[in-house]
Every structure is written in C-alpha cells, then in structure tokens.
Design an enzyme around this catalytic site. Sequence first.
Site, PDB file in Angstrom:
ATOM      1  CG  ASP A   8      -1.945  -1.100   1.198  1.00 15.88           C
ATOM      2  OD1 ASP A   8      -1.945  -1.887   0.230  1.00 15.88           O
ATOM      3  OD2 ASP A   8      -2.745  -1.177   2.147  1.00 15.88           O
ATOM      4  CG  ASP A 130     -12.955  -2.290  -1.016  1.00 15.42           C
ATOM      5  OD1 ASP A 130     -12.440  -3.390  -1.279  1.00 15.42           O
ATOM      6  OD2 ASP A 130     -12.547  -1.209  -1.472  1.00 15.42           O
TER       7      ASP A 130
END
Length: 242
Positions: A8, A130
Amino acid sequence: MEIWPAIDLRFGKPVRLRQGDYDRQTTFGDDPVEFAQRWKNAGARRLHLVDLDAARGDDPTLNREAVKRIVAATNLQCELGGGVRDEASIESLLALGIDRLVVGSAALKQPDWFAKMCDTYPGRLAAGIDARGGMVATDGWLETSTTPAVDLAKDLRNRTDKIAAIIYTDIARDGMMSGPNFEGLIEMAAATDIPLVASGGVTTIDDVRKLVQIEMPAAIVGRSIYDGVMQLEEVLDAAGDR
C-alpha cells in the site's frame, strides 16, 4: 491458491492502514521497492499494489513513480487499485506495465461504464468490492452505500463476462490481524462465477490453509507478513503457490 503480497502506497512510501483509516497508519520505511524485492526473493510471483492517495482524490504523482519503479525492478505480475475512475487513468496505468487494475467506487457508481471498460480491456480489470457490514464502501472506504456487496457482484456479472476477478475486502478485518470473514467469502464465491480474491484479515497459516480448503482462487496478504506473524515463504508453501 494464488498469493498476492500487498504494498500500500501513500506519498510514495509503503504503509498499512487499520480498517482503511488514514489516521491509523503505520509506515514501513521509505522505499516500497525494497519490499517488492523482498517478496520476490521469498518466491512471490505477483504483487497487489494500492494507491491510497489516488483512492481518496489526493495527488498520486509520488505513488505513480513508486509503481513504475516496482514494476521495473521486479518484473512481477502486478495489479493496482486506487482512484481508477476513468478511461484515461486506465490507459495511463496500463502503460506503466501494470497487468491488472482494480476498479472500486466507479464499478458501483457507474456499472455500465465499468462493464464497457471490461469489454474494452478484457481480463485487465478487476472489481474491488469492499464491504462494511455487508454493504459496499466507496471513496477510499470513506463512504458506505446501501448496496449489498453480493448484489453488486451479481449485477456486474450480468453486465459483462470480461471481468478478470473480484477482490473482496471485509473492511472490519483489514489490517486487524483477526482472520478473514470466511462466511462472507463463501457467500460471495457462491454468488457468481467470477474468480474471487480474498482480502482483509489473512493473518495465520491456518487462515491460509482454510482458504485453500474452501477452494478460494487467490488471497492478498498484508500486515501479517510485514509484522512477521507469517513468513511469506510459509504462506506460499501452504497455498501451493510455487
């Protein structure tokens, strides 16, 4: 089962968030290429990259440079998510050498456009679904919709058969070292025939083995390998991804 180690990116640096909260960030050094090389040396054949800046509308310049360096340094199969909301960004990111892009918010808000892009770039776009409490979250997980995650998956599948995969993340589990939401994964896997990638909470080798047992096609691993709770070599062995 395929294993996708996650990197990330925020302001060009490797970080991890807890439950997608930008205020609960841990930074792991200055150079994400070091982690990319580490995961490659451990035997990884692919990487899952996330542009956290682009995901919430911040300037992605530093992260784009980091992505280019990761692709050039490793020559691994890479997928990238975060801020992929128009065809121009799809074209520019694929031009960096990315194999697959993950489209999140735009897949919910513009399903016709997403289906068209899947047809235009067959096998190159994955839907990032998500979920918070079973409902789709968008805009860098800052907003929660009223659309059930399973319903979105079914709707997208009805619109196109060119989706590369669904990356399904239970936000409550992400970065929390608490194990995946196996029930949610099983429900999502049963909803469509799109290959599913488990994301969020994969913490122990037992988690990996259980994902293999339920015939999950792929899984993303993040904080657990950064914190040393699992060694990536063990994960790859347990998954049979060698």
